[in-house]
Scaffold this active site. Structure first.
Site, PDB file in Angstrom:
ATOM      1  CB  VAL A  40     -12.890   8.629  44.144  1.00  0.00           C
ATOM      2  CG1 VAL A  40     -12.855   8.291  45.626  1.00  0.00           C
ATOM      3  CG2 VAL A  40     -14.328   8.781  43.683  1.00  0.00           C
ATOM      4  CD  GLN A  41      -7.463   6.069  45.040  1.00  0.00           C
ATOM      5  OE1 GLN A  41      -6.352   6.507  45.281  1.00  0.00           O
ATOM      6  NE2 GLN A  41      -8.199   5.489  45.956  1.00  0.00           N
ATOM      7  CG  ASP A  99     -11.054   0.902  35.760  1.00  0.00           C
ATOM      8  OD1 ASP A  99      -9.890   1.310  35.908  1.00  0.00           O
ATOM      9  OD2 ASP A  99     -11.688   0.340  36.667  1.00  0.00           O
ATOM     10  CD  GLN A 102      -7.426   3.983  33.776  1.00  0.00           C
ATOM     11  OE1 GLN A 102      -6.789   3.019  33.374  1.00  0.00           O
ATOM     12  NE2 GLN A 102      -7.637   4.211  35.052  1.00  0.00           N
ATOM     13  CG  HIS A 123      -7.986  -1.074  39.000  1.00  0.00           C
ATOM     14  ND1 HIS A 123      -7.812  -2.256  39.676  1.00  0.00           N
ATOM     15  CD2 HIS A 123      -9.265  -1.098  38.558  1.00  0.00           C
ATOM     16  CE1 HIS A 123      -8.940  -2.948  39.639  1.00  0.00           C
ATOM     17  NE2 HIS A 123      -9.831  -2.264  38.965  1.00  0.00           N
ATOM     18  CD  GLU A 243     -30.916  -9.214  67.111  1.00  0.00           C
ATOM     19  OE1 GLU A 243     -29.725  -9.536  66.922  1.00  0.00           O
ATOM     20  OE2 GLU A 243     -31.397  -9.043  68.249  1.00  0.00           O
ATOM     21  CB  SER A 269     -23.721 -14.603  75.079  1.00  0.00           C
ATOM     22  OG  SER A 269     -24.275 -15.111  73.875  1.00  0.00           O
TER      23      SER A 269
HETATM   24  N1  LIG Z   1     -12.411   4.865  43.912  1.00  0.00           N
HETATM   25  C1  LIG Z   1     -11.379   4.525  44.639  1.00  0.00           C
HETATM   26  O1  LIG Z   1     -11.300   4.917  45.785  1.00  0.00           O
HETATM   27  C2  LIG Z   1     -10.258   3.689  44.079  1.00  0.00           C
HETATM   28  C3  LIG Z   1      -9.479   2.912  44.944  1.00  0.00           C
HETATM   29  C4  LIG Z   1      -8.349   2.283  44.450  1.00  0.00           C
HETATM   30  C5  LIG Z   1      -8.059   2.398  43.094  1.00  0.00           C
HETATM   31  N2  LIG Z   1      -8.868   3.112  42.255  1.00  0.00           N
HETATM   32  C6  LIG Z   1      -8.519   3.230  40.848  1.00  0.00           C
HETATM   33  O2  LIG Z   1      -8.172   4.584  40.584  1.00  0.00           O
HETATM   34  C7  LIG Z   1      -8.572   4.921  39.257  1.00  0.00           C
HETATM   35  C8  LIG Z   1      -9.481   6.116  39.334  1.00  0.00           C
HETATM   36  O3  LIG Z   1     -10.646   5.732  40.020  1.00  0.00           O
HETATM   37  P1  LIG Z   1     -11.706   6.760  40.614  1.00  0.00           P
HETATM   38  O4  LIG Z   1     -12.685   5.980  41.386  1.00  0.00           O
HETATM   39  O5  LIG Z   1     -11.004   7.897  41.198  1.00  0.00           O
HETATM   40  O6  LIG Z   1     -12.331   7.199  39.244  1.00  0.00           O
HETATM   41  P2  LIG Z   1     -13.719   7.816  38.964  1.00  0.00           P
HETATM   42  O7  LIG Z   1     -14.148   8.645  40.096  1.00  0.00           O
HETATM   43  O8  LIG Z   1     -14.627   6.776  38.447  1.00  0.00           O
HETATM   44  O9  LIG Z   1     -13.190   8.697  37.716  1.00  0.00           O
HETATM   45  C9  LIG Z   1     -13.696   9.829  37.467  1.00  0.00           C
HETATM   46  C10 LIG Z   1     -12.680  10.644  36.674  1.00  0.00           C
HETATM   47  O10 LIG Z   1     -12.667  10.204  35.302  1.00  0.00           O
HETATM   48  C11 LIG Z   1     -13.066  11.336  34.489  1.00  0.00           C
HETATM   49  N3  LIG Z   1     -13.791  10.888  33.302  1.00  0.00           N
HETATM   50  C12 LIG Z   1     -14.852  10.038  33.243  1.00  0.00           C
HETATM   51  N4  LIG Z   1     -15.201   9.835  31.938  1.00  0.00           N
HETATM   52  C13 LIG Z   1     -14.345  10.585  31.202  1.00  0.00           C
HETATM   53  C14 LIG Z   1     -14.161  10.770  29.792  1.00  0.00           C
HETATM   54  N5  LIG Z   1     -14.934  10.150  28.911  1.00  0.00           N
HETATM   55  N6  LIG Z   1     -13.177  11.593  29.382  1.00  0.00           N
HETATM   56  C15 LIG Z   1     -12.379  12.223  30.276  1.00  0.00           C
HETATM   57  N7  LIG Z   1     -12.472  12.073  31.602  1.00  0.00           N
HETATM   58  C16 LIG Z   1     -13.446  11.261  32.056  1.00  0.00           C
HETATM   59  C17 LIG Z   1     -13.951  12.142  35.422  1.00  0.00           C
HETATM   60  O11 LIG Z   1     -14.141  13.436  34.931  1.00  0.00           O
HETATM   61  P3  LIG Z   1     -15.665  14.011  34.964  1.00  0.00           P
HETATM   62  O12 LIG Z   1     -16.012  14.140  36.406  1.00  0.00           O
HETATM   63  O13 LIG Z   1     -15.523  15.281  34.227  1.00  0.00           O
HETATM   64  O14 LIG Z   1     -16.524  12.978  34.292  1.00  0.00           O
HETATM   65  C18 LIG Z   1     -13.121  12.074  36.704  1.00  0.00           C
HETATM   66  O15 LIG Z   1     -12.007  12.914  36.645  1.00  0.00           O
HETATM   67  C19 LIG Z   1      -9.240   3.676  38.691  1.00  0.00           C
HETATM   68  O16 LIG Z   1      -8.288   2.936  37.975  1.00  0.00           O
HETATM   69  C20 LIG Z   1      -9.670   2.934  39.917  1.00  0.00           C
HETATM   70  O17 LIG Z   1      -9.809   1.558  39.692  1.00  0.00           O
HETATM   71  C21 LIG Z   1      -9.949   3.758  42.733  1.00  0.00           C
END
Ligand SMILES: NC(=O)c1ccc[n+]([C@@H]2O[C@H](COP(=O)([O-])OP(=O)(O)OC[C@H]3O[C@@H](n4cnc5c(N)ncnc54)[C@H](OP(=O)(O)O)[C@@H]3O)[C@@H](O)[C@H]2O)c1
Length: 347
Positions: A40-41, A99, A102, A123, A243, A269
């Protein structure tokens, strides 16, 4: 850096006027920004940086998400690599994996974090809870953070609309003497509205509290409690939903988003104003102990451990989806489907 008055408290903020994009480009002109993760990020930050003229590559494991990166114009072997190869090529290595991921990839990418590089987070989780995540960076690299205060999707859409999402920033480790410049340039590069200073710890404590509290957990609890009480007293789903939710999201939230809660009250109101002013106190008093309990659970690391344990399981996605399905199929959110269908703009 400008000093701004936030409700009587002075804070430093960095705006795009005082830190223009050209300055950010100059600071990062010799850097290769490696965005690890395209969830997402990842897409939000990588695409905004690319459009702003920075040198960006993406590291993503193969699969559906990799295909999405290709569809967004990242070229395998040129700007799209495996996580390891991107970490090797990058000088600013961005941990935009979930997380839990990571923690999983840390031992693999750590050897590529050589002297002078920067390790970037959005984060404070991985570093603050390092005893639990085992993410302990080498001493000769910068460790920095820019945390957009919203979804990566919003970061991208607001950028495309010429707006900007606000972000916090922090420097955990300054090995090169350039860590602050790198951080601020990065924050401007991803299209932040303004940047405000934090620490990794304060960021993660407030973020975990916010999403469990008013932003997501508490709001569902509050809305459901009211919906249930109305339903238990013979009100129809349509009435209870209107509501409780529809009026809030469609009519009132835009008002207090624009000009504050008092202004929203003033546009209702006098009966509504009297009742709201009388009842905000009891609601506050009932909820505050729960908020305090939540903050303690965040501070002790309990919330982090729950998240690490559940999101590290191989079937974590299926389990989350099953719980979301139950929420979606609840009467209140099924009523929402019908109410949305009936909105004139959807007819
Ligand atoms: N979501 C937000 O909008 C938001 C806002 C502010 C800060 N953050 C921070 O930004 C960081 C990223 O967040 P996010 O929400 O973008 O992350 P996310 O969508 O939960 O992360 C998904 C990413 O991690 C990969 N992934 C998951 N499991 C894996 C594994 N075992 N080995 C390798 N890759 C793996 C996924 O690849 P696959 O798809 O191939 O699994 C994908 O590229 C976090 O630290 C979060 O706290 C996020």
């Amino acid at each position: 850096m400008a000093q701004m008055n936030f409700g009587g408290v002075m804070e430093n903020v960095i705006t795009r006027e005082e830190f223009p994009l050209e300055k950010a480009r100059e600071i990062l002109k010799d850097e290769t920004i490696a965005v690890l993760g395209y969830g997402v990020q990842g897409p939000g930050q990588a695409c905004n940086l690319r459009d702003n003229g920075f040198n960006v590559i993406v590291g993503q494991r193969e699969g559906k998400t990799y295909d999405k990166a290709v569809a967004d114009g990242w070229v395998p072997g040129e700007t799209l690599f495996s996580i390891e190869e991107a970490a090797q090529r990058g000088t600013i290595v961005c941990m935009l994996l979930s997380d839990a991921a990571q923690i999983a990839v840390w031992p693999t990418i750590k050897p590529y974090l050589t002297a002078g590089k920067a390790l970037y987070f959005s984060h404070g989780f991985g570093i603050t809870y390092k005893e639990r995540t085992h993410i302990i960076p080498p001493a000769d690299i910068d460790v920095i953070m820019v945390a957009p205060k919203g979804s990566g999707t919003s970061l991208r859409t607001m950028f495309l609309e010429g707006r900007g999402l606000n972000s916090s920033y922090a420097v955990y480790q300054d090995a090169t003497g350039r860590a602050t410049d790198r951080t601020l340039a990065f924050g401007i590069g991803i299209g932040s509205g303004y940047l405000f200073e934090t620490t990794f710890k304060r960021e993660v404590y407030s973020d975990l509290t916010g999403e469990r509290g008013s932003l997501m957990g508490a709001i569902q609890g509050l809305l459901l409690a009211q919906y249930e009480v109305l339903r238990e007293n013979g009100h129809t789903p349509s009435e209870a939903f209107n509501e409780t939710v529809e009026e809030l999201t469609q009519s009132l939230m835009p008002l207090f988003a624009k000009n504050g809660m008092d202004w929203m009250y003033a546009n209702c109101s006098t009966t509504a104003q009297r009742g709201a002013l009388d009842w905000m106190g009891p609601f506050h008093d009932a909820i505050k102990p729960v908020m305090q309990k939540l903050y303690e659970s965040v501070k002790s690391g309990n919330e982090a451990q729950i998240s690490i344990d559940s999101n590290s399981q191989p079937d974590y996605r299926e389990k989350l989806n099953a719980e979301l399905k139950a929420l979606r199929e609840s009467e209140m959110w099924q009523t929402a489907v019908t109410v949305r269908k009936l909105r004139p703009e959807n007819n």
